[in-house]
Design a protein around this motif. Structure first.
Motif, PDB file in Angstrom:
ATOM      1  N   LYS A 342       0.341  -1.049  -0.068  1.00 51.80           N
ATOM      2  CA  LYS A 342      -0.035   0.137   0.348  1.00 51.80           C
ATOM      3  C   LYS A 342       1.693   1.493  -0.153  1.00 51.80           C
ATOM      4  CE  LYS A 342      -4.049  -2.096   1.776  1.00 51.80           C
ATOM      5  NZ  LYS A 342      -4.584  -2.376   3.464  1.00 51.80           N
ATOM      6  N   TRP A 343       0.376   2.155  -0.243  1.00 54.46           N
ATOM      7  CA  TRP A 343       1.394   3.288  -0.276  1.00 54.46           C
ATOM      8  C   TRP A 343       1.082   4.161   1.250  1.00 54.46           C
ATOM      9  CZ3 TRP A 343       3.903   5.014  -3.983  1.00 54.46           C
ATOM     10  CH2 TRP A 343       3.683   4.187  -5.339  1.00 54.46           C
ATOM     11  N   ILE A 344       2.047   4.868   1.799  1.00 53.58           N
ATOM     12  CA  ILE A 344       1.822   5.867   3.377  1.00 53.58           C
ATOM     13  C   ILE A 344       2.556   6.706   2.145  1.00 53.58           C
ATOM     14  CG2 ILE A 344       2.730   6.745   5.240  1.00 53.58           C
ATOM     15  CD1 ILE A 344       3.761   3.218   5.229  1.00 53.58           C
ATOM     16  N   ARG A 345       0.864   7.771   2.371  1.00 56.80           N
ATOM     17  CA  ARG A 345       1.212   9.288   1.150  1.00 56.80           C
ATOM     18  C   ARG A 345       1.996   8.283  -0.175  1.00 56.80           C
ATOM     19  NH1 ARG A 345       0.756  14.376   2.927  1.00 56.80           N
ATOM     20  NH2 ARG A 345      -0.225  15.826   0.872  1.00 56.80           N
ATOM     21  N   GLY A 346       3.139   9.082  -0.520  1.00 51.45           N
ATOM     22  CA  GLY A 346       3.814   9.090  -1.629  1.00 51.45           C
ATOM     23  C   GLY A 346       4.826   8.195  -1.657  1.00 51.45           C
ATOM     24  N   GLN A 347       5.201   7.052  -0.731  1.00 51.08           N
ATOM     25  CA  GLN A 347       5.564   6.000  -0.565  1.00 51.08           C
ATOM     26  C   GLN A 347       5.538   4.741  -0.187  1.00 51.08           C
ATOM     27  OE1 GLN A 347       8.425   7.445   2.725  1.00 51.08           O
ATOM     28  NE2 GLN A 347       9.289   8.255   1.449  1.00 51.08           N
ATOM     29  N   TRP A 348       5.430   3.854  -1.191  1.00 57.78           N
ATOM     30  CA  TRP A 348       5.495   2.787  -1.558  1.00 57.78           C
ATOM     31  C   TRP A 348       5.702   1.393  -0.484  1.00 57.78           C
ATOM     32  CZ3 TRP A 348       2.075  -0.662  -3.971  1.00 57.78           C
ATOM     33  CH2 TRP A 348       2.354  -1.717  -3.924  1.00 57.78           C
ATOM     34  N   MET A 349       4.853   0.780  -0.186  1.00 57.66           N
ATOM     35  CA  MET A 349       5.259  -0.044   1.771  1.00 57.66           C
ATOM     36  C   MET A 349       5.972  -1.477   0.765  1.00 57.66           C
ATOM     37  SD  MET A 349       7.081  -0.473   4.616  1.00 57.66           S
ATOM     38  CE  MET A 349       6.760   1.126   5.216  1.00 57.66           C
ATOM     39  N   GLY A 350       7.306  -1.851   0.512  1.00 54.90           N
ATOM     40  CA  GLY A 350       7.253  -3.229  -0.085  1.00 54.90           C
ATOM     41  C   GLY A 350       7.619  -4.684   1.243  1.00 54.90           C
ATOM     42  N   GLU A 351       7.198  -5.048   0.953  1.00 56.88           N
ATOM     43  CA  GLU A 351       6.871  -6.519   1.799  1.00 56.88           C
ATOM     44  C   GLU A 351       8.357  -7.081   2.370  1.00 56.88           C
ATOM     45  OE1 GLU A 351       6.441 -10.414   0.308  1.00 56.88           O
ATOM     46  OE2 GLU A 351       7.107  -9.849  -1.565  1.00 56.88           O
ATOM     47  N   PRO A 352       8.726  -6.466   3.413  1.00 55.73           N
ATOM     48  CA  PRO A 352      10.175  -7.378   4.217  1.00 55.73           C
ATOM     49  C   PRO A 352      11.531  -8.021   3.066  1.00 55.73           C
ATOM     50  CG  PRO A 352       8.193  -7.359   5.629  1.00 55.73           C
ATOM     51  CD  PRO A 352       7.535  -7.337   4.653  1.00 55.73           C
ATOM     52  N   LYS A 353      10.585  -8.864   2.774  1.00 61.14           N
ATOM     53  CA  LYS A 353      11.621 -10.090   1.743  1.00 61.14           C
ATOM     54  C   LYS A 353      11.802  -9.047   1.089  1.00 61.14           C
ATOM     55  CE  LYS A 353      11.764 -13.813  -0.687  1.00 61.14           C
ATOM     56  NZ  LYS A 353      11.302 -15.415  -1.156  1.00 61.14           N
ATOM     57  N   GLY A 354      13.235  -8.104   0.131  1.00 62.82           N
ATOM     58  CA  GLY A 354      13.559  -7.420  -0.434  1.00 62.82           C
ATOM     59  C   GLY A 354      13.947  -6.427  -0.054  1.00 62.82           C
ATOM     60  N   GLN A 355      14.292  -6.077   2.208  1.00 61.92           N
ATOM     61  CA  GLN A 355      14.685  -5.260   2.239  1.00 61.92           C
ATOM     62  C   GLN A 355      15.596  -5.205   2.865  1.00 61.92           C
ATOM     63  OE1 GLN A 355      12.270  -1.864   2.042  1.00 61.92           O
ATOM     64  NE2 GLN A 355      10.047  -3.222   1.109  1.00 61.92           N
ATOM     65  N   TYR A 356      16.408  -6.384   2.980  1.00 66.89           N
ATOM     66  CA  TYR A 356      18.066  -6.469   3.445  1.00 66.89           C
ATOM     67  C   TYR A 356      18.519  -6.699   2.678  1.00 66.89           C
ATOM     68  CZ  TYR A 356      20.406  -8.290   7.243  1.00 66.89           C
ATOM     69  OH  TYR A 356      21.437  -8.578   7.646  1.00 66.89           O
ATOM     70  N   LEU A 402      14.934 -10.834  10.285  1.00 68.11           N
ATOM     71  CA  LEU A 402      14.401  -9.579   8.799  1.00 68.11           C
ATOM     72  C   LEU A 402      15.496 -10.644   7.668  1.00 68.11           C
ATOM     73  CD1 LEU A 402      13.477  -7.281   6.872  1.00 68.11           C
ATOM     74  CD2 LEU A 402      15.643  -5.891   7.671  1.00 68.11           C
ATOM     75  N   ALA A 403      16.375 -10.941   8.213  1.00 61.68           N
ATOM     76  CA  ALA A 403      17.583 -11.626   7.483  1.00 61.68           C
ATOM     77  C   ALA A 403      16.688 -13.006   6.977  1.00 61.68           C
ATOM     78  CB  ALA A 403      19.154 -11.555   7.766  1.00 61.68           C
ATOM     79  N   SER A 404      15.967 -13.354   8.180  1.00 59.35           N
ATOM     80  CA  SER A 404      15.305 -14.696   8.029  1.00 59.35           C
ATOM     81  C   SER A 404      14.304 -14.424   6.863  1.00 59.35           C
ATOM     82  CB  SER A 404      14.682 -15.108   9.176  1.00 59.35           C
ATOM     83  OG  SER A 404      13.675 -14.637   9.495  1.00 59.35           O
ATOM     84  N   GLN A 405      13.726 -13.278   6.704  1.00 54.28           N
ATOM     85  CA  GLN A 405      12.624 -13.332   5.856  1.00 54.28           C
ATOM     86  C   GLN A 405      13.090 -12.924   4.494  1.00 54.28           C
ATOM     87  OE1 GLN A 405      11.313  -9.699   8.586  1.00 54.28           O
ATOM     88  NE2 GLN A 405       9.120 -10.837   7.939  1.00 54.28           N
ATOM     89  N   ASN A 406      14.002 -13.325   3.989  1.00 54.40           N
ATOM     90  CA  ASN A 406      15.193 -12.655   3.183  1.00 54.40           C
ATOM     91  C   ASN A 406      16.261 -13.613   2.770  1.00 54.40           C
ATOM     92  OD1 ASN A 406      14.644  -9.597   2.052  1.00 54.40           O
ATOM     93  ND2 ASN A 406      14.579  -9.606   4.259  1.00 54.40           N
ATOM     94  N   GLN A 407      16.228 -14.984   3.152  1.00 51.85           N
ATOM     95  CA  GLN A 407      16.699 -16.526   3.049  1.00 51.85           C
ATOM     96  C   GLN A 407      16.962 -16.394   1.902  1.00 51.85           C
ATOM     97  OE1 GLN A 407      19.425 -17.259   5.359  1.00 51.85           O
ATOM     98  NE2 GLN A 407      18.179 -19.215   6.330  1.00 51.85           N
ATOM     99  N   GLY A 408      17.635 -16.629   0.929  1.00 53.47           N
ATOM    100  CA  GLY A 408      18.107 -16.933  -0.751  1.00 53.47           C
ATOM    101  C   GLY A 408      18.144 -16.168  -1.536  1.00 53.47           C
ATOM    102  N   LEU A 409      17.509 -14.972  -1.187  1.00 57.12           N
ATOM    103  CA  LEU A 409      17.732 -13.952  -2.208  1.00 57.12           C
ATOM    104  C   LEU A 409      19.823 -13.442  -2.393  1.00 57.12           C
ATOM    105  CD1 LEU A 409      15.216 -10.969  -1.165  1.00 57.12           C
ATOM    106  CD2 LEU A 409      14.782 -12.599  -2.425  1.00 57.12           C
TER     107      LEU A 409
END
Lengths: 418, 151, 107
Positions: A342-356, A402-409
């Motif tokens: 979703k959008w927080i104002r003009g900022q897109w909030m991506g899922e935690p996977k991909g944030q690390y 957070l790293a565990s949610q990004n496992q494999g990336l």
């Protein structure tokens, strides 16, 4: 002081050379690596970065302590009609200095001539037709927890963002909202706004100014300290021996009784081996962390999630991610869970996977490299809560979760983000 | 890989860069009129013809600090007939001027790219001048994202 | 003291080919619009001019304003008819000039 410290560092370095110099294996070095346990890896007392909001949020929860006053149990009674100045209310709902403004989450019809409103929470453009009592509207803004203890909505009145009179103005404005939102442009409609796509080549120095840190890291690797030693003394082939190491971090460290990330490792290991002081959140530490991550680029993230200690740390991280902190009274999961996609104002909030996988990352909005711990700190301060020191145990638990949610990336550092 | 000096590293990498200081703060902002005045100065009062210029800018910029801009003028680049100058102005910055690019027949193409600062949502106007004294113009609106947390 | 620019020019090209050139100079591009924490305006200090020439002849140049982002990046083209040397220069508000060269072999 300095002389004594260096002398100790040199002695430690000399004593370890014999055993370590024969092997240049990142993985083996990690399991046995000297860590200099006696000192913190970041400044104490921790002082907030220059330029960050200096406000004192000590009345509120942090990830380290509970302090927020309990939520009220009952709605406040209004003795008469709400009154209020709707025109002032229209200004207040768009006032970004008061905790981000209502438009961060709600579409609100014509409010503030709204540019890029968010859609985390319901569209309020027709709330004036909903038949809500003044008192209900008033309490929902003042402290929505009286109706929904799990709400994401900050307690605007209880935590002092708006006065009682201002909340009456906001209610008066809400009551005027009676027709569907008309957006200034198609892009202003958060339901139709295209999500951003990151296409820049983050490893091209002509695209990513953060690549300075790779060059600086290479330079530091070979820089002899007063001890006569450099990283290169023991690790003469870092491209080979650190090809996967950073992708295995952070990791539970029994000697410190917490999860250890790359940055804290660098501080402690360099201090006790070659006798240099590269505290967390200083340029040399950032450069070294970026370089070590860079060496592992292309490697899938593979942190330990199986050991009993790792499982316990991740479980603590999960709990911490749900803790309401700061004056805005929000948990990590309020944005990085409920608001995902979703959008927080003009900022897109991506899922935690991909944030690390891209940390430490160059931030184009700040002309600076941030490691993940500084990112955690900024989230804390941004929701009007006190940050913890970057080497805190809580951030370690959160980083491993957070790293565990990004496992494999596949790791790609330094990243480039806004 | 080229060596970057220590000072460069510091200039670029000060990790504690002051958030409140990034971008522009305070002061008056340019207006479409101020931008039009700059354009009139560039054209010597002539009204540029719309067209022949393609502009690439994001519809939404994730922040206003470093917005990629490129443009291309669809015109000959021969020894006698070429695009000589291109003016870029921003209608909503503290000052409208962004850059003036100068081309020669050796440029091969009247194209360039850079990264610009935008204080707010606004129109970017590009005006090209040919060696024969003709003027062309194009423009594009960029929305500069507003963050949710007020920070 | 000048910083080291980052430049990308093809090493080789065919006669008459139009090549793409990318340049970036590490520079803060202090706009003169910002205030420090005491409310004092931080003085402007930007790169105000960039120029590229090939074998001594002008190819491309730009007069740039504070609205160009930090670490000024410029991408442009050049038509090459012969082997030779590109010379690039960046002029700072303080009068200092950073220069760089890149060779290209044209066949």
């Amino acid at each position: 002081m300095r002389g004594k410290f260096l002398a100790v560092g040199v002695a430690a370095a000399a004593s370890m050379m014999a055993s370590v110099i024969v092997t240049d294996s990142g993985a083996r070095a990690q399991s046995k690596a000297p860590l200099g346990l006696g000192q913190d890896a970041a400044a104490r007392p921790w002082k907030r970065y220059p330029g960050w909001p200096a406000a004192d949020y000590s009345k509120y929860n942090t990830l380290g302590k509970l302090a927020t006053a309990p939520a009220p149990k009952e709605p406040r009674k209004l003795t008469g009609p709400v009154g209020g100045d709707a025109a002032n209310g229209a200004k207040l709902v768009a006032d970004r200095s008061r905790g981000g403004s209502c438009l961060a989450c709600h579409v609100m019809g014509p409010a503030g001539n709204a540019d890029l409103p968010g859609n985390v929470a319901p569209d309020l453009s027709e709330i004036g037709n909903a038949g809500r009592e003044d008192e209900w509207l008033y309490n929902y803004v003042f402290d929505a927890r009286v109706y929904n203890p799990e709400t994401v909505m900050p307690p605007w009145g209880s935590h002092g963002f708006f006065s009682e009179a201002e909340i009456k103005d906001i209610v008066a404005f809400l009551k005027t909202l009676k027709s569907p939102a008309v957006f200034r442009t198609a892009l202003d409609n958060p339901e139709k706004r295209p999500q951003p796509v990151e296409k820049r080549d983050n490893l091209d120095p002509l695209e990513n100014p953060g690549m300075w840190a790779v060059e600086k890291g290479e330079e530091l690797w070979k820089l002899k300290s007063a001890s006569g030693f450099s990283c290169n003394t023991c690790h003469s082939d870092p491209k080979t021996s650190f090809k996967t190491w950073a992708a295995s971090m952070p990791k539970w460290e029994p000697r410190l009784n917490k999860v250890l990330g790359v940055e804290e490792f660098v501080t402690r290991h360099a201090r006790t081996t070659i006798g240099v002081d590269w505290p967390m959140e200083t340029d040399n530490n950032r450069a070294m962390s970026v370089y070590l991550h860079f060496l592992a680029n292309g490697t899938p993230i593979k942190v330990d999630t199986e050991s009993a200690e790792a499982k316990a740390a991740i479980a603590r991280g999960v709990e911490l991610s749900k803790r309401k902190v700061g004056a805005l009274n929000m948990a990590c999961t309020d944005c990085h869970g409920i608001a995902v996609n979703k959008w927080i104002r003009g900022q897109w909030m991506g899922e935690p996977k991909g944030q690390y996988d891209h940390f430490p990352t160059w931030r184009t909005s700040l002309l600076a490299i941030w490691d993940i711990r500084q990112r955690f700190q900024w989230c804390s301060v941004n929701i009007r809560g006190d940050e913890l020191p970057p080497d805190s145990k809580e951030y370690g638990d959160l980083e491993l979760y957070l790293a565990s949610q990004n496992q494999g990336l596949t790791m790609s550092v330094p990243g480039i983000r806004h | 890989m080229r060596h970057l000096t220590r000072r460069a590293a510091l200039a670029l990498g000060a990790g504690s860069a002051a958030i409140t200081l990034v971008g522009w703060n305070g002061g008056a902002f340019a207006t479409p009129q101020a931008a039009a005045d700059d354009i009139a100065k560039f054209t010597g009062g002539a009204t540029p013809e719309k067209g022949k210029i393609s502009i690439e800018l994001p519809e939404i910029a994730e922040n206003g600090n470093t917005v990629p801009l490129s443009f291309a003028v669809d015109a000959p680049m021969t020894g006698t007939d070429y695009v000589s100058d291109v003016l870029v102005v921003a209608e909503g910055n503290p000052n409208p001027g962004v850059a003036t690019f100068h081309f020669t027949p050796l440029s091969g193409k009247a194209e360039a790219a850079t990264r610009i600062r935008l204080a707010t949502t606004q129109n970017i106007v590009v005006v090209a001048k040919t060696s024969g004294g003709k003027f062309y113009t194009g423009q594009k609106l960029v929305k500069v994202t507003i963050g949710g947390c007020g920070g | 003291m000048a910083e080291t620019p980052k430049i990308r020019v093809p090493k080789t090209a065919k006669k008459g080919e139009i090549v793409e050139i990318k340049t970036l100079l590490p520079h803060i591009m202090e706009s003169g619009q910002r205030k420090d924490k005491d409310g004092k305006t931080i003085p402007r200090k930007i790169i105000n001019k960039f120029a590229a020439e090939f074998n001594g002849k002008p190819v491309f140049s730009a007069n740039i304003e504070p609205a160009v982002a930090a670490n000024p990046y410029l991408q442009f083209s050049a038509k090459v008819e012969e082997s030779g040397t590109f010379k690039f220069s960046w002029t700072d508000d303080d009068g200092s000039v950073t220069t760089a060269e890149e060779k290209i072999t044209v066949s």
